[in-house]
Design a protein around this motif. Structure first.
Motif, PDB file in Angstrom:
ATOM      1  N   ILE A  98      27.738  19.649  -2.568  1.00 13.38           N
ATOM      2  CA  ILE A  98      28.480  20.916  -2.544  1.00 13.38           C
ATOM      3  C   ILE A  98      29.527  20.837  -1.445  1.00 13.38           C
ATOM      4  N   GLN A 153      26.124  21.505 -19.325  1.00 19.84           N
ATOM      5  CA  GLN A 153      27.347  21.789 -18.576  1.00 19.84           C
ATOM      6  C   GLN A 153      28.267  20.576 -18.442  1.00 19.84           C
ATOM      7  N   ARG A 180      29.324  21.228  -6.476  1.00 20.03           N
ATOM      8  CA  ARG A 180      30.612  21.913  -6.367  1.00 20.03           C
ATOM      9  C   ARG A 180      31.640  20.924  -5.826  1.00 20.03           C
ATOM     10  N   ASN A 232      32.896  20.267 -17.836  1.00 20.33           N
ATOM     11  CA  ASN A 232      33.380  19.559 -16.666  1.00 20.33           C
ATOM     12  C   ASN A 232      34.216  18.350 -17.086  1.00 20.33           C
ATOM     13  N   VAL A 256      23.388  33.177  -8.533  1.00 23.49           N
ATOM     14  CA  VAL A 256      23.805  31.850  -8.960  1.00 23.49           C
ATOM     15  C   VAL A 256      23.378  30.843  -7.902  1.00 23.49           C
ATOM     16  N   LYS A 257      22.778  29.748  -8.344  1.00 27.47           N
ATOM     17  CA  LYS A 257      22.435  28.660  -7.433  1.00 27.47           C
ATOM     18  C   LYS A 257      23.231  27.434  -7.835  1.00 27.47           C
ATOM     19  N   GLU A 258      24.005  26.901  -6.900  1.00 24.69           N
ATOM     20  CA  GLU A 258      24.861  25.758  -7.180  1.00 24.69           C
ATOM     21  C   GLU A 258      24.108  24.451  -6.939  1.00 24.69           C
ATOM     22  N   HIS A 305      31.352  20.952 -11.229  1.00 27.58           N
ATOM     23  CA  HIS A 305      30.688  22.202 -10.836  1.00 27.58           C
ATOM     24  C   HIS A 305      29.490  22.401 -11.765  1.00 27.58           C
ATOM     25  N   SER A 326      25.860  24.873 -11.943  1.00 22.42           N
ATOM     26  CA  SER A 326      25.070  25.945 -11.329  1.00 22.42           C
ATOM     27  C   SER A 326      24.148  26.540 -12.383  1.00 22.42           C
TER      28      SER A 326
END
Length: 508
Positions: free
Chosen positions: A507, A339, A304, A343, A299-301, A289, A291
């Motif tokens: 996504i 990020q 996902r 993860n 929030v823009k992903e 994930h 974003s």
């Protein structure tokens, strides 16, 4: 007095121009034309008279209002130097290319206040940047956002754009500022096929509206059908210039492919490394994930529930449209994306965030990317830049061995760049820098080789060389290769697997 001198020079050039132009524009000019001398004449009257004439050592060429010129040549021939010279000399002109992108990124770095506001500074958004341009109006910004398909990026920070997305922003800025002359340095590079096709139609519309377009290209397939004139540059000299018939001359074909060299083996290649546990993947990303904050939607992903596994010895080609997440995926693997630690990311069987040193991971990874090229701003020599690949550093901060220097010079010989060994890396052309960074990535024989558009900005001869190098290292060099490209013609036979990233794949 200076004013009188300038007037006399202009009058003298005006008298000589008909003679020079009739010689220089009648057809193909084969006499050397130095492109490193200062322009002597700049004039833009109405009608059919030229708006700019650049005079050279032995002859000259003239770019007239409404014409479309194409300049091409091998890496390091002086394309960007001439492009910037034209853009700075012609009235109401702008330069759009790698150096313009680098300047905009540097400006964003200087404005960054992350260290003072105790949070990540997103910087100017695309919309903020375009609305801050001189002469903009709300309608002109709206038209430009629509013309280049930038509405979805309107609220995204400029420094987070992909290379292709930033190229579209610079083009939008030129349209907003109503520039009459667009100097386009490799305008299609870093753009996906759909965007290249769309942009081609846009350039046609701009040309039909009366704009003067000056293209500098590396791929002959990117020369527009409506080009009126062309020139071949070589070693700082325009060796051919005239109408587009020069593109079909035997001399053009001979000069354009001077740099093709196919190696039999790679410098220092020792064959395959000892493999890790064959039951465990080299790269394992599970249910990723990623974003970021968006001003409109919150929030823009990017990813996902995305998973990706690579076994050692597998080679993957990665494709997808601009902004889909290719560079984000690579930065998750290299550990450069913040990020990745939030993860489930395992590299060489080691989980990110488990206490491992980033340098322990990177010592087995070689990488080539536009981000690295933009960040490599230290004044290191070309040889030192290649040697820095052994230490995964930007610049040299430790004593290197004679063997490392000898290996670096072998790579330079293979690339045909022996004469640039002692030159400062920042002084090279974009294409030459890319070649040096490829050598930097390969010099330590990495277990994982990540190549993010390695052929970007490289002429056909050197592109053929690079593709052959990648094929050799994939088939014989022992590295697992991840290869990102936007061009179907840039095939590497040893790469059999293909990850086509789309919005639906990223996504889920």
């Amino acid at each position: 007095m200076n004013r009188i001198k300038k007037t006399l020079i202009s009058e003298l050039v005006a008298l000589l121009y008909p003679i020079i132009a009739s010689y220089g524009m009648a057809g193909t000019v084969i006499m050397p034309l130095s492109i490193h001398t200062m322009p002597l004449y700049f004039f833009r009257p109405a009608g059919i008279m030229p708006f700019m004439t650049i005079m050279y050592r032995t002859s000259g060429f003239c770019i007239r209002h409404g014409e479309t010129w194409v300049f091409t040549g091998p890496s390091g021939c002086g394309k960007t130097t001439l492009a910037r010279s034209i853009a700075s000399t012609a009235e109401n002109a702008t330069y759009i290319g790698f150096e313009a992108q680098e300047a905009l990124l540097n400006e964003e770095r200087e404005r960054d206040e992350t260290d003072f506001i105790n949070q990540i500074d997103p910087g100017r958004s695309v919309g903020d940047y375009l609305h801050g341009l001189p002469g903009r109006t709300p309608d002109s910004v709206t038209r430009a956002l629509s013309l280049f398909g930038l509405w979805e990026l309107k609220d995204q920070g400029i420094k987070y754009l992909s290379t292709g997305e930033m190229r579209k922003v610079l083009l939008a800025a030129a349209v907003i500022e109503e520039k009459e002359v667009l100097v386009l340095d490799d305008p299609y590079t870093s753009l996906d096929e759909q965007t290249r096709r769309y942009l081609s139609h846009t350039f046609t519309d701009l040309k039909n509206s009366g704009k003067t377009l000056v293209f500098f290209v590396n791929r002959l397939s990117e020369i527009p059908d409506y080009a009126t004139h062309a020139a071949l540059l070589h070693n700082g000299t325009a060796v051919l210039a005239g109408d587009t018939s020069v593109l079909h001359s035997p001399l053009f074909s001979q000069l354009y492919h001077l740099h093709t060299r196919i190696p039999d083996t790679l410098p220092g290649m020792k064959g395959s490394k000892d493999r890790l546990d064959p039951e465990k993947p080299l790269i394992c990303l599970s249910d990723i994930h990623v974003s970021y904050h968006d001003r409109d939607s919150g929030v823009k992903e990017v990813f996902r529930n995305f998973s990706f596994r690579v076994m050692e010895g597998e080679h993957w080609k990665i494709t997808g449209p601009n902004g889909v997440g290719k560079s984000t995926l690579l930065s998750l693997i290299t550990g450069d994306h913040p990020q990745c630690y939030a993860n489930d990311v395992k590299i060489f069987g080691i989980s990110r965030g488990s206490g491992e040193s980033i340098w322990d991971i990177k010592k087995d990874i070689g990488i080539v990317s536009s981000a690295l090229q933009f960040d490599y701003r230290v004044r290191s020599s070309v040889t030192g830049t290649i040697i820095s690949g052994f230490y995964d550093s930007i610049g040299m901060y430790t004593r290197h061995s004679p063997g490392q220097e000898a290996l670096a010079r072998e790579w330079l010989a293979l690339l045909g760049m022996e004469n640039q060994a002692c030159l400062p890396f920042p002084g090279l052309s974009f294409g030459q820098k890319r070649l040096v960074l490829i050598a930097r990535a390969m010099v330590k024989q990495p277990r994982l080789l990540i190549l993010d558009e390695p052929c970007q900005g490289i002429d056909p001869g050197n592109r053929e060389l690079v593709l052959q190098l990648i094929d050799i290292i994939a088939s014989k060099g022992g590295a697992t290769v991840l290869y990102v490209t936007h061009h179907q013609e840039d095939r590497v036979p040893s790469i059999k697997n293909h990850l086509a990233l789309t919005r639906e794949v990223c996504i889920r």
